[in-house]
Design an enzyme around this catalytic site. Structure first.
Site, short mmCIF file in Angstrom:
data_model
loop_
_atom_site.label_atom_id
_atom_site.label_comp_id
_atom_site.label_asym_id
_atom_site.label_seq_id
_atom_site.Cartn_x
_atom_site.Cartn_y
_atom_site.Cartn_z
N GLU A 183 18.99 28.92 62.91
CA GLU A 183 19.62 27.62 63.07
C GLU A 183 19.14 26.57 62.05
OE1 GLU A 183 19.12 26.62 67.19
OE2 GLU A 183 20.27 28.36 67.87
N GLU B 68 24.68 36.51 69.69
CA GLU B 68 24.21 35.92 70.95
C GLU B 68 25.37 35.53 71.87
OE1 GLU B 68 21.50 32.70 70.43
OE2 GLU B 68 20.40 33.65 68.79
#
Length: 584
Positions: free
Chosen positions: A378, A496
Protein backbone atom coordinates in the site's frame (compact mmCIF):
# COMPACT_ATOMS: atom_id res chain seq x y z
CA UNK A 1 -12.06 -50.71 43.77
CA UNK A 2 -9.54 -48.94 45.99
CA UNK A 3 -6.23 -48.46 44.12
CA UNK A 4 -3.03 -47.03 45.53
CA UNK A 5 -1.52 -44.01 43.78
CA UNK A 6 1.25 -46.12 42.24
CA UNK A 7 -1.16 -48.79 41.05
CA UNK A 8 -3.42 -46.10 39.58
CA UNK A 9 -0.52 -44.54 37.70
CA UNK A 10 0.55 -47.92 36.32
CA UNK A 11 -2.98 -48.67 35.23
CA UNK A 12 -3.22 -45.27 33.53
CA UNK A 13 0.06 -45.92 31.71
CA UNK A 14 -1.18 -49.35 30.58
CA UNK A 15 -4.42 -47.84 29.26
CA UNK A 16 -2.45 -45.19 27.39
CA UNK A 17 -0.23 -47.84 25.76
CA UNK A 18 -3.34 -49.81 24.78
CA UNK A 19 -4.88 -46.67 23.28
CA UNK A 20 -1.75 -45.96 21.24
CA UNK A 21 -1.66 -49.53 19.99
CA UNK A 22 -5.28 -49.26 18.94
CA UNK A 23 -4.60 -46.09 16.96
CA UNK A 24 -6.58 -43.82 19.28
CA UNK A 25 -4.00 -41.06 19.62
CA UNK A 26 -4.33 -37.57 18.19
CA UNK A 27 -6.27 -34.47 19.13
CA UNK A 28 -8.56 -35.25 22.03
CA UNK A 29 -6.29 -38.01 23.36
CA UNK A 30 -6.33 -38.37 27.13
CA UNK A 31 -2.75 -38.48 28.34
CA UNK A 32 -3.23 -37.33 31.89
CA UNK A 33 -6.10 -39.29 33.35
CA UNK A 34 -7.09 -38.31 36.90
CA UNK A 35 -3.58 -37.96 38.36
CA UNK A 36 -1.36 -34.89 38.45
CA UNK A 37 0.03 -34.04 35.04
CA UNK A 38 3.41 -32.36 34.54
CA UNK A 39 2.59 -29.97 31.72
CA UNK A 40 6.08 -28.53 31.46
CA UNK A 41 8.55 -31.39 31.11
CA UNK A 42 6.36 -33.85 29.27
CA UNK A 43 5.07 -31.54 26.56
CA UNK A 44 6.10 -29.10 23.84
CA UNK A 45 6.76 -25.48 24.78
CA UNK A 46 9.46 -24.81 22.21
CA UNK A 47 7.04 -23.11 19.79
CA UNK A 48 5.70 -20.50 22.20
CA UNK A 49 6.74 -16.91 21.35
CA UNK A 50 8.64 -15.08 24.05
CA UNK A 51 10.05 -18.18 25.73
CA UNK A 52 13.22 -20.25 25.70
CA UNK A 53 13.12 -23.88 26.85
CA UNK A 54 16.15 -25.57 28.40
CA UNK A 55 16.44 -28.59 30.70
CA UNK A 56 12.75 -28.58 31.53
CA UNK A 57 12.75 -24.88 32.48
CA UNK A 58 11.11 -22.07 30.53
CA UNK A 59 12.61 -18.59 30.51
CA UNK A 60 9.90 -16.03 29.80
CA UNK A 61 11.09 -12.77 28.27
CA UNK A 62 9.29 -9.45 27.88
CA UNK A 63 8.16 -9.45 24.23
CA UNK A 64 6.16 -6.20 24.42
CA UNK A 65 3.85 -7.27 21.59
CA UNK A 66 1.11 -4.73 20.85
CA UNK A 67 -1.45 -4.11 18.13
CA UNK A 68 -1.83 -0.50 17.00
CA UNK A 69 -4.73 1.16 15.21
CA UNK A 70 -4.62 2.02 11.51
CA UNK A 71 -3.61 5.58 12.39
CA UNK A 72 -0.74 4.18 14.51
CA UNK A 73 -2.41 5.22 17.76
CA UNK A 74 -3.11 3.02 20.76
CA UNK A 75 -1.28 -0.16 21.54
CA UNK A 76 -3.50 -3.03 22.65
CA UNK A 77 -1.41 -5.74 24.37
CA UNK A 78 -1.03 -8.89 22.30
CA UNK A 79 0.67 -11.43 24.58
CA UNK A 80 1.43 -14.88 23.11
CA UNK A 81 0.01 -18.26 23.98
CA UNK A 82 1.23 -21.81 23.45
CA UNK A 83 -0.81 -22.87 20.42
CA UNK A 84 1.50 -25.73 19.44
CA UNK A 85 1.72 -27.14 22.96
CA UNK A 86 -0.65 -28.84 25.39
CA UNK A 87 -4.04 -27.63 26.51
CA UNK A 88 -6.56 -29.06 28.94
CA UNK A 89 -10.06 -30.41 28.65
CA UNK A 90 -11.96 -30.59 31.91
CA UNK A 91 -15.50 -31.60 32.84
CA UNK A 92 -15.36 -29.97 36.25
CA UNK A 93 -13.09 -28.58 38.94
CA UNK A 94 -9.30 -28.44 38.58
CA UNK A 95 -6.14 -26.81 39.94
CA UNK A 96 -3.17 -25.43 38.02
CA UNK A 97 0.05 -24.90 39.99
CA UNK A 98 3.02 -22.93 38.69
CA UNK A 99 6.45 -22.47 40.28
CA UNK A 100 7.85 -19.11 39.15
CA UNK A 101 11.44 -17.95 39.76
CA UNK A 102 12.93 -14.49 39.38
CA UNK A 103 9.72 -12.64 40.24
CA UNK A 104 9.04 -9.54 42.36
CA UNK A 105 11.97 -7.38 43.54
CA UNK A 106 10.89 -4.40 41.36
CA UNK A 107 11.75 -6.47 38.29
CA UNK A 108 8.52 -6.18 36.31
CA UNK A 109 5.35 -8.26 36.52
CA UNK A 110 5.30 -12.01 35.80
CA UNK A 111 2.16 -13.75 34.56
CA UNK A 112 0.49 -17.08 33.90
CA UNK A 113 -2.56 -16.78 31.64
CA UNK A 114 -5.29 -19.43 31.36
CA UNK A 115 -7.57 -18.98 28.36
CA UNK A 116 -11.04 -20.49 28.27
CA UNK A 117 -11.19 -19.47 24.60
CA UNK A 118 -8.26 -18.18 22.59
CA UNK A 119 -8.33 -14.58 21.33
CA UNK A 120 -9.28 -13.71 17.76
CA UNK A 121 -6.72 -11.45 16.10
CA UNK A 122 -7.92 -9.08 13.38
CA UNK A 123 -5.77 -6.74 11.29
CA UNK A 124 -5.67 -3.99 13.92
CA UNK A 125 -7.58 -5.43 16.84
CA UNK A 126 -7.52 -8.31 19.30
CA UNK A 127 -10.81 -9.71 20.55
CA UNK A 128 -10.29 -10.81 24.12
CA UNK A 129 -12.34 -13.86 25.03
CA UNK A 130 -12.77 -15.42 28.50
CA UNK A 131 -9.47 -15.87 30.34
CA UNK A 132 -7.82 -15.64 33.74
CA UNK A 133 -4.41 -14.10 34.42
CA UNK A 134 -2.56 -14.58 37.70
CA UNK A 135 0.90 -13.33 38.53
CA UNK A 136 3.36 -11.67 40.83
CA UNK A 137 3.71 -7.91 40.47
CA UNK A 138 6.97 -6.01 40.71
CA UNK A 139 6.13 -4.98 44.29
CA UNK A 140 5.46 -8.56 45.42
CA UNK A 141 1.66 -8.70 45.34
CA UNK A 142 -0.34 -11.48 43.67
CA UNK A 143 -2.80 -10.09 41.15
CA UNK A 144 -5.72 -11.93 39.55
CA UNK A 145 -7.41 -10.54 36.44
CA UNK A 146 -10.42 -11.98 34.64
CA UNK A 147 -11.67 -11.23 31.13
CA UNK A 148 -15.28 -12.20 30.43
CA UNK A 149 -15.27 -11.77 26.64
CA UNK A 150 -17.11 -8.43 26.73
CA UNK A 151 -14.23 -5.97 26.49
CA UNK A 152 -10.52 -5.31 25.99
CA UNK A 153 -9.90 -4.65 29.68
CA UNK A 154 -10.30 -7.21 32.48
CA UNK A 155 -13.79 -7.28 33.98
CA UNK A 156 -12.27 -8.12 37.38
CA UNK A 157 -8.89 -7.29 38.88
CA UNK A 158 -7.99 -8.16 42.47
CA UNK A 159 -4.74 -7.83 44.41
CA UNK A 160 -3.63 -9.95 47.37
CA UNK A 161 -0.88 -8.98 49.78
CA UNK A 162 1.83 -11.57 49.56
CA UNK A 163 5.35 -10.15 49.90
CA UNK A 164 6.32 -12.61 47.19
CA UNK A 165 9.73 -12.47 45.52
CA UNK A 166 12.38 -14.76 44.20
CA UNK A 167 10.73 -18.17 43.77
CA UNK A 168 6.98 -18.45 44.33
CA UNK A 169 4.55 -21.33 43.81
CA UNK A 170 1.15 -20.05 42.70
CA UNK A 171 -1.92 -22.28 42.60
CA UNK A 172 -5.29 -21.41 41.06
CA UNK A 173 -8.23 -23.73 41.65
CA UNK A 174 -11.44 -23.54 39.64
CA UNK A 175 -14.04 -24.81 42.12
CA UNK A 176 -17.66 -24.34 41.13
CA UNK A 177 -18.16 -20.63 40.44
CA UNK A 178 -15.10 -19.53 42.41
CA UNK A 179 -11.36 -19.24 41.80
CA UNK A 180 -9.22 -19.98 44.87
CA UNK A 181 -5.71 -18.56 44.91
CA UNK A 182 -2.73 -19.80 46.92
CA UNK A 183 0.92 -18.73 47.13
CA UNK A 184 3.46 -21.16 48.59
CA UNK A 185 0.61 -23.13 50.14
CA UNK A 186 -1.01 -20.09 51.80
CA UNK A 187 -4.63 -19.34 50.94
CA UNK A 188 -4.71 -15.74 49.66
CA UNK A 189 -8.38 -15.43 48.80
CA UNK A 190 -11.05 -16.05 46.20
CA UNK A 191 -12.42 -14.39 43.06
CA UNK A 192 -15.82 -14.92 41.49
CA UNK A 193 -15.72 -16.93 38.23
CA UNK A 194 -18.07 -15.61 35.51
CA UNK A 195 -17.72 -18.88 33.60
CA UNK A 196 -14.25 -18.50 32.09
CA UNK A 197 -13.87 -22.23 31.43
CA UNK A 198 -17.51 -22.97 30.63
CA UNK A 199 -16.51 -24.67 27.37
CA UNK A 200 -14.24 -27.08 29.25
CA UNK A 201 -10.95 -26.02 27.62
CA UNK A 202 -7.85 -24.33 29.05
CA UNK A 203 -5.07 -22.86 26.90
CA UNK A 204 -1.83 -21.50 28.37
CA UNK A 205 0.01 -18.24 27.98
CA UNK A 206 3.08 -16.82 29.75
CA UNK A 207 3.92 -13.13 29.96
CA UNK A 208 6.66 -10.88 31.30
CA UNK A 209 6.28 -7.13 31.62
CA UNK A 210 9.46 -5.16 31.14
CA UNK A 211 8.55 -2.56 33.74
CA UNK A 212 10.85 0.44 33.74
CA UNK A 213 13.86 -1.63 32.68
CA UNK A 214 13.54 -2.73 29.04
CA UNK A 215 16.62 -4.91 29.53
CA UNK A 216 14.82 -7.14 32.01
CA UNK A 217 15.80 -10.77 31.46
CA UNK A 218 12.36 -12.03 32.46
CA UNK A 219 11.44 -14.86 34.78
CA UNK A 220 11.56 -18.67 34.80
CA UNK A 221 8.79 -21.25 34.95
CA UNK A 222 10.23 -24.30 36.65
CA UNK A 223 7.05 -26.31 37.23
CA UNK A 224 3.53 -26.42 35.81
CA UNK A 225 1.13 -29.02 37.19
CA UNK A 226 -2.55 -29.65 36.42
CA UNK A 227 -4.74 -31.70 38.78
CA UNK A 228 -8.44 -32.60 38.69
CA UNK A 229 -10.50 -31.87 41.80
CA UNK A 230 -13.54 -33.54 43.39
CA UNK A 231 -13.20 -36.68 41.31
CA UNK A 232 -13.68 -34.80 38.03
CA UNK A 233 -11.73 -35.78 34.92
CA UNK A 234 -8.98 -33.73 33.35
CA UNK A 235 -7.37 -34.54 30.03
CA UNK A 236 -4.25 -33.07 28.47
CA UNK A 237 -4.68 -32.58 24.75
CA UNK A 238 -1.73 -32.58 22.40
CA UNK A 239 -1.43 -30.14 19.49
CA UNK A 240 -3.22 -31.44 16.39
CA UNK A 241 -1.59 -32.92 13.32
CA UNK A 242 -0.98 -30.27 10.67
CA UNK A 243 -1.49 -32.53 7.68
CA UNK A 244 -5.10 -32.50 6.47
CA UNK A 245 -7.04 -34.96 4.31
CA UNK A 246 -7.39 -34.06 0.62
CA UNK A 247 -10.26 -34.65 -1.83
CA UNK A 248 -10.73 -34.41 -5.59
CA UNK A 249 -13.39 -31.70 -5.80
CA UNK A 250 -11.91 -28.68 -4.00
CA UNK A 251 -10.66 -25.29 -5.12
CA UNK A 252 -7.05 -26.44 -4.99
CA UNK A 253 -7.78 -29.70 -6.80
CA UNK A 254 -9.50 -27.82 -9.63
CA UNK A 255 -6.73 -25.22 -9.75
CA UNK A 256 -4.23 -28.06 -10.21
CA UNK A 257 -6.10 -29.05 -13.41
CA UNK A 258 -5.51 -25.63 -15.01
CA UNK A 259 -3.14 -25.98 -17.96
CA UNK A 260 -0.60 -23.54 -16.48
CA UNK A 261 0.63 -23.06 -12.91
CA UNK A 262 -2.14 -21.32 -10.98
CA UNK A 263 -2.80 -21.08 -7.25
CA UNK A 264 -5.93 -20.44 -5.25
CA UNK A 265 -5.25 -19.09 -1.79
CA UNK A 266 -6.47 -17.41 1.35
CA UNK A 267 -5.19 -15.47 4.35
CA UNK A 268 -4.83 -17.66 7.43
CA UNK A 269 -4.57 -16.88 11.15
CA UNK A 270 -2.64 -19.15 13.48
CA UNK A 271 -5.07 -19.02 16.43
CA UNK A 272 -8.05 -20.69 14.74
CA UNK A 273 -5.72 -22.86 12.68
CA UNK A 274 -4.56 -24.67 15.84
CA UNK A 275 -7.80 -24.48 17.85
CA UNK A 276 -10.65 -24.94 15.33
CA UNK A 277 -10.52 -28.35 13.64
CA UNK A 278 -13.06 -27.46 10.93
CA UNK A 279 -11.21 -24.27 10.03
CA UNK A 280 -7.98 -26.26 9.87
CA UNK A 281 -9.48 -28.97 7.66
CA UNK A 282 -10.86 -26.47 5.15
CA UNK A 283 -7.65 -24.43 5.12
CA UNK A 284 -5.49 -27.46 4.37
CA UNK A 285 -7.79 -29.09 1.82
CA UNK A 286 -9.23 -26.18 -0.19
CA UNK A 287 -6.22 -23.96 -0.89
CA UNK A 288 -2.85 -24.35 -2.59
CA UNK A 289 -1.43 -21.06 -1.23
CA UNK A 290 -1.68 -19.25 2.10
CA UNK A 291 -1.01 -15.67 3.05
CA UNK A 292 -0.20 -15.10 6.75
CA UNK A 293 -2.90 -12.70 7.91
CA UNK A 294 -0.81 -11.08 10.64
CA UNK A 295 2.12 -13.23 11.76
CA UNK A 296 4.65 -11.75 9.30
CA UNK A 297 3.86 -8.11 10.09
CA UNK A 298 6.55 -6.19 12.02
CA UNK A 299 4.52 -5.56 15.18
CA UNK A 300 4.03 -9.33 15.55
CA UNK A 301 7.50 -10.73 14.83
CA UNK A 302 9.76 -7.70 15.52
CA UNK A 303 8.09 -6.04 18.54
CA UNK A 304 11.25 -4.60 20.09
CA UNK A 305 14.42 -3.20 18.56
CA UNK A 306 16.68 -6.12 17.71
CA UNK A 307 14.18 -8.66 19.14
CA UNK A 308 12.57 -11.04 16.65
CA UNK A 309 10.30 -13.99 17.35
CA UNK A 310 9.32 -16.05 14.32
CA UNK A 311 7.47 -18.87 16.01
CA UNK A 312 3.89 -17.93 15.06
CA UNK A 313 5.08 -17.27 11.50
CA UNK A 314 7.06 -20.52 11.45
CA UNK A 315 3.92 -22.39 12.49
CA UNK A 316 2.10 -21.18 9.37
CA UNK A 317 5.04 -22.15 7.18
CA UNK A 318 5.03 -25.64 8.72
CA UNK A 319 1.31 -25.94 8.06
CA UNK A 320 1.89 -24.97 4.44
CA UNK A 321 4.65 -27.53 4.02
CA UNK A 322 2.57 -30.26 5.66
CA UNK A 323 -0.19 -29.64 3.12
CA UNK A 324 1.92 -28.91 0.01
CA UNK A 325 0.87 -25.25 -0.03
CA UNK A 326 2.88 -22.27 -1.19
CA UNK A 327 3.38 -19.29 1.13
CA UNK A 328 2.78 -15.77 -0.13
CA UNK A 329 4.49 -13.84 2.67
CA UNK A 330 2.86 -10.58 3.78
CA UNK A 331 4.47 -8.07 4.36
CA UNK A 332 8.00 -6.66 4.67
CA UNK A 333 7.47 -2.89 4.36
CA UNK A 334 4.22 -1.09 5.26
CA UNK A 335 3.26 2.13 6.96
CA UNK A 336 0.85 0.23 9.25
CA UNK A 337 1.29 -2.64 11.74
CA UNK A 338 4.59 -1.14 12.92
CA UNK A 339 5.80 -1.43 16.52
CA UNK A 340 6.09 1.98 18.14
CA UNK A 341 9.88 1.84 18.27
CA UNK A 342 10.05 1.84 14.45
CA UNK A 343 8.54 5.35 14.43
CA UNK A 344 10.69 6.87 17.16
CA UNK A 345 13.78 7.85 15.14
CA UNK A 346 13.79 10.94 12.90
CA UNK A 347 17.27 10.36 11.48
CA UNK A 348 16.73 9.38 7.81
CA UNK A 349 19.82 7.20 7.67
CA UNK A 350 18.83 5.30 10.82
CA UNK A 351 15.31 4.78 9.43
CA UNK A 352 16.86 3.39 6.25
CA UNK A 353 19.10 1.04 8.25
CA UNK A 354 16.11 -0.12 10.29
CA UNK A 355 14.17 -1.02 7.14
CA UNK A 356 17.09 -2.80 5.50
CA UNK A 357 17.99 -4.77 8.64
CA UNK A 358 14.38 -5.83 9.06
CA UNK A 359 14.13 -7.03 5.45
CA UNK A 360 17.46 -8.85 5.59
CA UNK A 361 16.60 -10.61 8.85
CA UNK A 362 13.00 -11.56 8.05
CA UNK A 363 13.44 -12.50 4.38
CA UNK A 364 16.70 -14.22 5.30
CA UNK A 365 14.99 -16.29 7.99
CA UNK A 366 12.43 -17.55 5.47
CA UNK A 367 14.81 -17.89 2.51
CA UNK A 368 13.70 -20.83 0.39
CA UNK A 369 10.61 -21.41 2.56
CA UNK A 370 8.21 -18.98 0.90
CA UNK A 371 7.36 -18.65 -2.78
CA UNK A 372 6.45 -14.95 -2.88
CA UNK A 373 6.79 -11.76 -0.84
CA UNK A 374 4.66 -8.66 -0.56
CA UNK A 375 7.75 -6.49 -0.33
CA UNK A 376 5.95 -3.13 -0.22
CA UNK A 377 2.32 -2.90 0.85
CA UNK A 378 0.00 0.00 0.00
CA UNK A 379 2.48 2.70 -1.07
CA UNK A 380 -0.22 4.81 -2.79
CA UNK A 381 -1.68 7.82 -0.96
CA UNK A 382 -5.24 8.25 0.32
CA UNK A 383 -4.94 12.02 -0.18
CA UNK A 384 -6.54 13.03 -3.50
CA UNK A 385 -4.20 16.04 -3.70
CA UNK A 386 -1.29 13.62 -4.07
CA UNK A 387 -2.50 12.78 -7.58
CA UNK A 388 -2.73 16.33 -8.93
CA UNK A 389 -0.33 19.04 -10.07
CA UNK A 390 2.33 16.58 -11.13
CA UNK A 391 2.55 14.75 -7.80
CA UNK A 392 3.38 11.05 -7.95
CA UNK A 393 0.54 9.79 -5.77
CA UNK A 394 2.78 8.12 -3.21
CA UNK A 395 1.83 7.97 0.44
CA UNK A 396 3.80 10.40 2.57
CA UNK A 397 1.39 10.55 5.51
CA UNK A 398 2.31 8.27 8.41
CA UNK A 399 4.99 6.47 6.39
CA UNK A 400 8.39 6.70 8.10
CA UNK A 401 9.96 5.07 5.04
CA UNK A 402 8.78 7.70 2.55
CA UNK A 403 9.51 10.53 4.95
CA UNK A 404 13.11 9.33 5.26
CA UNK A 405 13.86 8.24 1.68
CA UNK A 406 11.12 9.40 -0.67
CA UNK A 407 10.25 7.06 -3.51
CA UNK A 408 13.69 5.46 -3.27
CA UNK A 409 12.52 3.42 -0.27
CA UNK A 410 10.60 1.19 -2.68
CA UNK A 411 13.71 0.54 -4.82
CA UNK A 412 15.79 -0.17 -1.73
CA UNK A 413 13.19 -2.52 -0.28
CA UNK A 414 12.91 -4.66 -3.41
CA UNK A 415 16.66 -4.86 -3.89
CA UNK A 416 17.15 -5.86 -0.25
CA UNK A 417 14.44 -8.53 -0.48
CA UNK A 418 16.04 -9.94 -3.62
CA UNK A 419 19.43 -10.11 -1.93
CA UNK A 420 17.97 -11.92 1.06
CA UNK A 421 15.74 -14.38 -0.86
CA UNK A 422 16.83 -14.37 -4.52
CA UNK A 423 14.53 -17.18 -5.72
CA UNK A 424 11.30 -15.71 -4.33
CA UNK A 425 8.86 -13.74 -6.49
CA UNK A 426 8.57 -10.14 -5.30
CA UNK A 427 5.27 -8.23 -5.33
CA UNK A 428 3.93 -4.77 -4.61
CA UNK A 429 0.45 -5.01 -3.05
CA UNK A 430 -2.20 -2.27 -3.29
CA UNK A 431 -5.93 -1.64 -2.87
CA UNK A 432 -8.32 0.36 -5.04
CA UNK A 433 -6.27 -0.06 -8.22
CA UNK A 434 -8.74 -2.45 -9.83
CA UNK A 435 -10.77 0.64 -10.78
CA UNK A 436 -10.04 3.26 -13.41
CA UNK A 437 -8.76 6.55 -12.13
CA UNK A 438 -5.80 8.51 -10.86
CA UNK A 439 -4.84 5.88 -8.29
CA UNK A 440 -4.39 3.20 -10.94
CA UNK A 441 -2.65 5.61 -13.32
CA UNK A 442 -0.16 6.61 -10.61
CA UNK A 443 0.51 2.98 -9.68
CA UNK A 444 1.09 2.03 -13.31
CA UNK A 445 3.54 4.91 -13.71
CA UNK A 446 5.33 3.80 -10.52
CA UNK A 447 5.72 0.23 -11.80
CA UNK A 448 7.02 1.57 -15.10
CA UNK A 449 9.62 3.72 -13.31
CA UNK A 450 10.71 0.78 -11.15
CA UNK A 451 11.18 -1.44 -14.19
CA UNK A 452 13.15 1.28 -15.98
CA UNK A 453 15.46 1.53 -12.96
CA UNK A 454 16.03 -2.23 -12.95
CA UNK A 455 14.24 -2.82 -9.65
CA UNK A 456 13.60 -6.58 -9.24
CA UNK A 457 9.80 -6.40 -9.02
CA UNK A 458 7.93 -9.44 -10.36
CA UNK A 459 4.28 -8.61 -9.80
CA UNK A 460 1.44 -6.50 -8.44
CA UNK A 461 -1.25 -7.70 -6.07
CA UNK A 462 -4.73 -6.27 -6.63
CA UNK A 463 -6.41 -6.51 -3.24
CA UNK A 464 -9.99 -6.34 -4.56
CA UNK A 465 -11.59 -5.39 -1.24
CA UNK A 466 -15.17 -4.48 -2.18
CA UNK A 467 -16.32 -3.03 1.12
CA UNK A 468 -19.30 -1.15 -0.33
CA UNK A 469 -21.39 -1.47 -3.50
CA UNK A 470 -19.47 1.53 -4.80
CA UNK A 471 -16.28 -0.56 -4.75
CA UNK A 472 -17.64 -3.04 -7.30
CA UNK A 473 -15.42 -3.12 -10.38
CA UNK A 474 -16.30 -4.61 -13.76
CA UNK A 475 -14.16 -7.65 -14.58
CA UNK A 476 -13.20 -6.12 -17.92
CA UNK A 477 -11.77 -3.05 -16.19
CA UNK A 478 -9.67 -5.29 -14.00
CA UNK A 479 -8.64 -7.28 -17.09
CA UNK A 480 -7.36 -4.16 -18.84
CA UNK A 481 -5.06 -3.43 -15.88
CA UNK A 482 -3.74 -6.98 -15.83
CA UNK A 483 -3.00 -6.67 -19.54
CA UNK A 484 -1.27 -3.31 -19.03
CA UNK A 485 1.08 -4.98 -16.54
CA UNK A 486 1.72 -7.81 -18.98
CA UNK A 487 3.07 -5.27 -21.47
CA UNK A 488 5.58 -4.23 -18.80
CA UNK A 489 6.57 -7.85 -18.18
CA UNK A 490 4.92 -7.84 -14.74
CA UNK A 491 2.70 -10.49 -13.16
CA UNK A 492 -0.62 -9.82 -11.46
CA UNK A 493 -2.67 -11.56 -8.78
CA UNK A 494 -5.89 -11.10 -6.83
CA UNK A 495 -4.43 -10.86 -3.36
CA UNK A 496 -7.06 -10.10 -0.67
CA UNK A 497 -10.58 -10.32 -2.08
CA UNK A 498 -13.64 -10.01 0.12
CA UNK A 499 -17.11 -8.74 -0.77
CA UNK A 500 -19.26 -7.69 2.21
CA UNK A 501 -22.92 -7.62 1.28
CA UNK A 502 -24.09 -4.02 1.59
CA UNK A 503 -26.91 -2.80 3.82
CA UNK A 504 -29.16 -2.32 0.79
CA UNK A 505 -28.33 -5.83 -0.41
CA UNK A 506 -28.50 -7.95 2.74
CA UNK A 507 -32.30 -8.30 2.70
CA UNK A 508 -32.45 -9.14 -0.99
CA UNK A 509 -32.39 -12.66 -2.31
CA UNK A 510 -29.65 -11.75 -4.76
CA UNK A 511 -27.23 -10.36 -2.15
CA UNK A 512 -25.06 -13.45 -2.11
CA UNK A 513 -25.49 -13.82 -5.86
CA UNK A 514 -23.82 -10.41 -6.26
CA UNK A 515 -21.05 -11.56 -3.94
CA UNK A 516 -20.61 -14.74 -5.99
CA UNK A 517 -20.62 -12.80 -9.27
CA UNK A 518 -17.92 -10.40 -8.07
CA UNK A 519 -15.57 -13.14 -6.86
CA UNK A 520 -16.09 -15.48 -9.80
CA UNK A 521 -15.73 -12.64 -12.29
CA UNK A 522 -12.29 -11.67 -11.00
CA UNK A 523 -11.21 -15.30 -10.86
CA UNK A 524 -12.22 -15.86 -14.50
CA UNK A 525 -10.12 -12.88 -15.57
CA UNK A 526 -7.13 -14.32 -13.76
CA UNK A 527 -7.62 -17.71 -15.34
CA UNK A 528 -7.85 -16.17 -18.81
CA UNK A 529 -4.86 -13.80 -18.54
CA UNK A 530 -1.52 -15.66 -18.65
CA UNK A 531 0.32 -13.20 -16.39
CA UNK A 532 -2.25 -13.55 -13.57
CA UNK A 533 -0.76 -16.20 -11.31
CA UNK A 534 -3.13 -16.63 -8.35
CA UNK A 535 -6.45 -15.71 -6.74
CA UNK A 536 -6.68 -15.25 -2.95
CA UNK A 537 -9.38 -14.13 -0.54
CA UNK A 538 -8.67 -12.30 2.73
CA UNK A 539 -9.75 -15.14 4.94
CA UNK A 540 -12.32 -17.70 3.87
CA UNK A 541 -14.94 -17.81 6.64
CA UNK A 542 -17.05 -15.09 8.20
CA UNK A 543 -16.42 -16.74 11.58
CA UNK A 544 -13.01 -15.03 11.69
CA UNK A 545 -13.39 -12.46 8.92
CA UNK A 546 -11.68 -9.11 9.44
CA UNK A 547 -14.62 -7.15 7.99
CA UNK A 548 -16.65 -7.72 11.15
CA UNK A 549 -17.95 -4.65 13.00
CA UNK A 550 -15.29 -4.06 15.64
CA UNK A 551 -16.96 -0.89 16.95
CA UNK A 552 -18.98 -3.14 19.25
CA UNK A 553 -17.81 -5.85 21.61
CA UNK A 554 -17.85 -8.71 20.81
CA UNK A 555 -17.76 -7.80 17.09
CA UNK A 556 -20.69 -8.45 14.78
CA UNK A 557 -19.52 -10.75 12.00
CA UNK A 558 -19.91 -9.68 8.38
CA UNK A 559 -21.13 -11.57 5.32
CA UNK A 560 -18.11 -11.22 3.04
CA UNK A 561 -16.33 -14.52 2.42
CA UNK A 562 -17.03 -17.85 0.64
CA UNK A 563 -17.89 -19.74 3.86
CA UNK A 564 -20.32 -18.48 6.52
CA UNK A 565 -19.84 -18.35 10.29
CA UNK A 566 -20.87 -22.02 10.58
CA UNK A 567 -18.24 -22.92 7.96
CA UNK A 568 -20.89 -23.79 5.41
CA UNK A 569 -20.05 -22.96 1.77
CA UNK A 570 -21.99 -20.12 0.13
CA UNK A 571 -22.84 -19.50 -3.49
CA UNK A 572 -19.52 -17.70 -3.86
CA UNK A 573 -17.67 -20.95 -3.16
CA UNK A 574 -19.76 -22.86 -5.71
CA UNK A 575 -19.20 -20.19 -8.34
CA UNK A 576 -15.46 -20.17 -7.73
CA UNK A 577 -15.44 -23.92 -8.13
CA UNK A 578 -17.42 -23.66 -11.38
CA UNK A 579 -14.99 -21.08 -12.76
CA UNK A 580 -12.05 -23.37 -12.05
CA UNK A 581 -13.80 -26.35 -13.61
CA UNK A 582 -14.38 -24.35 -16.79
CA UNK A 583 -10.81 -22.99 -16.96
CA UNK A 584 -8.70 -23.82 -20.02
Amino acid sequence: MDLSGETSRRLGAMLLVMAVAAGCTGQGESIGGRSDEDLLRNHNWTQMPGTTAQNGILRVSASDRHIVEQDSSGGQPNPPLNLAGPHLRSDGDFTVTARMSGVGDDDGDSWLRLYGRVPVIYDEWRQERPSLRVGVTADGRVRVQIWDGEGDEPATSKDFDCGCSGTVTLAVSSIGDTFRVKADGRQLGTVQDPGVFAEGTVWFGLEADAGEDERREGWRLTQLIARPESGDSLRVIKAPQLRQAQSDDTLRARAADVERPFDVGTALAENPLLTDSRYRALAGSQFSMLTPENAFKPQFLHPRRGVYDFRDADLLVRFARANDMKVHAHTLVWHEALPNWMRENDDPEEVRRTMLRHIATVAGHFKGKVAEWDVVNEPMSDDEKSYTNGNLGLRSEQSPWYEAMGEEYIDEAFRAAHRADPKAQLFLNEYGVEEEGERWDALYDLIKRLKERGVPIDGVGFQNHEYTPGDRTAPETFRSHVQDLAELGVQARVSEMDVPIGEDEEDEEDGREIQADEMAGKLRVCLEEPNCTSFSTWGFTDRYGSTGDTKIYPPRTADSLPWDTDLRPKRAYERLLEALRAAP
